[in-house]
Structures are given as C-alpha cells and as structure tokens.
Design a protein around this motif. Structure first.
Motif, PDB file in Angstrom:
ATOM      1  N   UNK A 157       0.802  -1.175  -0.004  1.00 22.56           N
ATOM      2  CA  UNK A 157      -0.061   0.095   0.055  1.00 22.56           C
ATOM      3  C   UNK A 157       0.935   1.053  -0.089  1.00 22.56           C
ATOM      4  N   UNK A 158       0.653   2.114  -1.237  1.00 21.67           N
ATOM      5  CA  UNK A 158       1.348   3.363  -1.198  1.00 21.67           C
ATOM      6  C   UNK A 158       2.957   2.679  -1.298  1.00 21.67           C
ATOM      7  N   UNK A 159       3.365   1.954  -1.931  1.00 19.65           N
ATOM      8  CA  UNK A 159       4.671   1.669  -2.069  1.00 19.65           C
ATOM      9  C   UNK A 159       5.509   0.963  -0.941  1.00 19.65           C
ATOM     10  N   UNK A 160       4.816   0.475   0.298  1.00 18.95           N
ATOM     11  CA  UNK A 160       5.185  -0.156   1.317  1.00 18.95           C
ATOM     12  C   UNK A 160       4.327  -1.288   1.729  1.00 18.95           C
ATOM     13  N   UNK A 161       5.094  -2.353   2.106  1.00 22.09           N
ATOM     14  CA  UNK A 161       4.484  -3.433   2.508  1.00 22.09           C
ATOM     15  C   UNK A 161       3.570  -3.189   3.873  1.00 22.09           C
ATOM     16  N   UNK A 162       2.388  -3.514   3.640  1.00 21.76           N
ATOM     17  CA  UNK A 162       1.266  -3.453   4.731  1.00 21.76           C
ATOM     18  C   UNK A 162       0.865  -4.661   5.304  1.00 21.76           C
ATOM     19  N   UNK A 163       0.884  -4.390   6.780  1.00 18.57           N
ATOM     20  CA  UNK A 163       0.609  -5.852   7.513  1.00 18.57           C
ATOM     21  C   UNK A 163      -0.895  -5.972   7.531  1.00 18.57           C
ATOM     22  N   UNK A 164      -1.263  -7.287   7.752  1.00 23.68           N
ATOM     23  CA  UNK A 164      -2.640  -7.659   7.933  1.00 23.68           C
ATOM     24  C   UNK A 164      -3.104  -7.026   8.977  1.00 23.68           C
ATOM     25  N   UNK A 165      -4.195  -6.659   9.051  1.00 21.79           N
ATOM     26  CA  UNK A 165      -5.095  -5.980  10.206  1.00 21.79           C
ATOM     27  C   UNK A 165      -4.855  -4.437  10.406  1.00 21.79           C
ATOM     28  N   UNK A 166      -3.992  -3.969   9.609  1.00 17.43           N
ATOM     29  CA  UNK A 166      -3.694  -2.389   9.527  1.00 17.43           C
ATOM     30  C   UNK A 166      -5.032  -1.842   9.091  1.00 17.43           C
ATOM     31  N   UNK A 167      -5.587  -0.585   9.448  1.00 21.53           N
ATOM     32  CA  UNK A 167      -6.524   0.035   9.034  1.00 21.53           C
ATOM     33  C   UNK A 167      -6.192   1.058   7.966  1.00 21.53           C
ATOM     34  N   UNK A 168      -6.721   1.179   6.928  1.00 22.35           N
ATOM     35  CA  UNK A 168      -6.469   2.080   6.006  1.00 22.35           C
ATOM     36  C   UNK A 168      -8.082   2.425   5.253  1.00 22.35           C
ATOM     37  N   UNK A 169      -8.038   3.626   4.611  1.00 20.88           N
ATOM     38  CA  UNK A 169      -9.039   4.249   3.924  1.00 20.88           C
ATOM     39  C   UNK A 169      -9.834   2.971   3.068  1.00 20.88           C
ATOM     40  N   UNK A 170     -11.114   3.125   3.217  1.00 19.08           N
ATOM     41  CA  UNK A 170     -11.935   2.252   2.215  1.00 19.08           C
ATOM     42  C   UNK A 170     -11.649   2.651   0.807  1.00 19.08           C
ATOM     43  N   UNK A 171     -11.565   1.806  -0.219  1.00 14.04           N
ATOM     44  CA  UNK A 171     -11.641   2.174  -1.587  1.00 14.04           C
ATOM     45  C   UNK A 171      -9.895   2.345  -2.167  1.00 14.04           C
ATOM     46  N   UNK A 172      -8.985   1.845  -1.119  1.00 14.61           N
ATOM     47  CA  UNK A 172      -7.511   2.419  -1.367  1.00 14.61           C
ATOM     48  C   UNK A 172      -6.956   1.065  -2.449  1.00 14.61           C
ATOM     49  N   UNK A 173      -6.059   1.425  -3.177  1.00 14.78           N
ATOM     50  CA  UNK A 173      -5.417   0.694  -4.120  1.00 14.78           C
ATOM     51  C   UNK A 173      -4.325  -0.315  -3.282  1.00 14.78           C
ATOM     52  N   UNK A 174      -4.366  -1.490  -3.529  1.00 16.89           N
ATOM     53  CA  UNK A 174      -3.349  -2.477  -2.949  1.00 16.89           C
ATOM     54  C   UNK A 174      -2.599  -3.144  -4.150  1.00 16.89           C
ATOM     55  N   UNK A 175      -1.204  -2.998  -4.117  1.00 13.93           N
ATOM     56  CA  UNK A 175      -0.670  -3.711  -4.996  1.00 13.93           C
ATOM     57  C   UNK A 175      -0.407  -5.084  -4.584  1.00 13.93           C
ATOM     58  N   UNK A 176      -0.267  -6.182  -5.394  1.00 15.00           N
ATOM     59  CA  UNK A 176      -0.002  -7.260  -5.119  1.00 15.00           C
ATOM     60  C   UNK A 176       0.985  -8.005  -5.604  1.00 15.00           C
ATOM     61  N   UNK A 177       2.082  -8.395  -4.952  1.00 13.23           N
ATOM     62  CA  UNK A 177       3.463  -9.065  -5.256  1.00 13.23           C
ATOM     63  C   UNK A 177       2.820 -10.686  -5.326  1.00 13.23           C
ATOM     64  N   UNK A 178       2.930 -11.064  -6.651  1.00 15.23           N
ATOM     65  CA  UNK A 178       2.557 -12.322  -6.880  1.00 15.23           C
ATOM     66  C   UNK A 178       3.692 -13.359  -7.525  1.00 15.23           C
ATOM     67  N   UNK A 179       3.834 -14.634  -7.214  1.00 13.76           N
ATOM     68  CA  UNK A 179       4.775 -15.396  -7.687  1.00 13.76           C
ATOM     69  C   UNK A 179       4.599 -16.104  -8.977  1.00 13.76           C
ATOM     70  N   UNK A 180       5.782 -16.100  -9.822  1.00 10.68           N
ATOM     71  CA  UNK A 180       5.508 -16.238 -11.360  1.00 10.68           C
ATOM     72  C   UNK A 180       5.897 -17.866 -11.685  1.00 10.68           C
ATOM     73  N   UNK A 181       6.538 -18.274 -10.755  1.00  9.29           N
ATOM     74  CA  UNK A 181       7.364 -19.579 -10.906  1.00  9.29           C
ATOM     75  C   UNK A 181       8.874 -19.396 -11.052  1.00  9.29           C
ATOM     76  N   UNK A 182       9.815 -20.513 -11.145  1.00 10.82           N
ATOM     77  CA  UNK A 182      11.184 -20.135 -10.967  1.00 10.82           C
ATOM     78  C   UNK A 182      11.915 -20.402 -12.424  1.00 10.82           C
TER      79      UNK A 182
END
Length: 190
Positions: A157-182
């Motif tokens: 969130x906003x270029x920083x890793x965000x911990x679960x249960x953190x409170x953020x504004x509704x509608x915020x954009x969350x970037x996901x870092x996803x595995x692609x394989x090796x």
C-alpha cells in the motif's frame, strides 16, 4: 320536590347557571385561540426535495424558509462528491411549519477505515475477492520469480508492505506481489 323545582326556577340559580355557562364557553374559546396561535394552525408549507443537493445550497433554501437542519448521519460514497444530501426527514412534500428541524443524511468526505486482510499465501483469485469484500481495490500486480505460481507473496500500500489488520481508507489501491514460478523471468507490472 317542590322546593327543588322552586330553586331551579329561581333568579339566583338561573343567574349563577348563566355565569357558569359564560365562564366555561369563554375558557374553551380562549384555549382554542391560544392553541391556534401557539401552534401556528394552518400556517405551513410543502418541504422541497433536498436530495442530491449540496449542503450549502440546502442550507440557503432552508434558511429562506425559516427552517433548521440537523445532520443525523454521513455515509461515504466514492461515486458522489462530499456533502451531498442523500436523504431527509420529513420527506419531500411534507407540510411543515417555520422553525421546524429537518434531519439530513449526507455523503462524507472521509472514507471509513477498513481492516487490511491477510493476502499472503493466498491465490491471486482469492486475494482479489478478499480485497473486494473488504472494500479495497487491486492496484498493480507485480510478478516475481517464486516457486508458488499465482500466490501472493506481499501486499503493498503506497509503495510499502502493509501488515494484515492495519486500518486503511476504504477504496484504497493495494498492489499485489505475486509468484511467477522459477523460470528466471524478471519483474513485470500489469
């Protein structure tokens, strides 16, 4: 019995009865006139529809009609600008008298805070659903080499890793870092 009929026919009784009737009629007439004046009987007007009106414009309208307003609640709607009236009580067209309180429900300018779900180790599809259910949106999807294909490695969130249960504004954009394989692929953003 003749004494009773004589008394009922006497001038003294009739005089007192007449005074009592006049006093009772005068009292009720005075009470009706007082209540009519106090409640402004018959002096009302139809309340306009304030829905979808800016609060400032509604305030002018109500002030011109000598009405007061009270904001009861606000609700965040990202599709609406802030301070738009979404509901009113009494309803539009209701007959109201001057000095009456009109209760308003408006849109809020500040989104409510929601809890960030834990998306790590979830599939991309599951993570998207969890974000939507929490009132959040998927921003970018960043693929990185990892043995788990389409698994969420980090939530950002906003270029920083965000911990679960953190409170953020509704509608915020969350970037996901996803595995692609090796297979040696480089980072990409979609």
């Amino acid at each position: 019995m003749s004494e009773l009929t004589d008394f009922l026919k006497s001038k003294l009784f009739l005089k007192n009865l007449g005074i009592a009737v006049v006093v009772v009629v005068a009292f009720f007439w005075g009470a009706v006139e007082f209540l009519s004046h106090y409640t402004r009987h018959g002096k009302f007007f139809a309340l306009p529809n304030l829905s979808k009106m800016q609060l400032a414009k509604a305030e002018e309208t109500l002030k011109a009609m000598n009405l007061n307003y009270v904001i009861i609640d606000s609700e965040y709607d990202e599709k609406q600008p802030a301070h738009i009236i979404i509901n009113q009580n009494p309803y539009p067209g209701a007959h109201v008298k001057s000095g009456r309180n009109i209760y308003l429900y408006i849109t809020s300018s500040i989104p409510p805070q929601v809890e960030m779900p834990n998306l790590v180790d979830k599939s991309l599809r599951q993570a998207k659903g969890m974000l939507e259910n929490a009132g959040l949106k998927v921003g970018g999807i960043i693929y990185q080499p990892d043995q788990c294909v389409d698994c969420v490695l980090r939530q950002v969130y906003k270029n920083k890793t965000i911990a679960p249960a953190a409170m953020i504004p509704k509608g915020s954009l969350i970037d996901l870092v996803v595995g692609k394989g090796l297979n040696g692929a480089t980072d990409t953003v979609h």
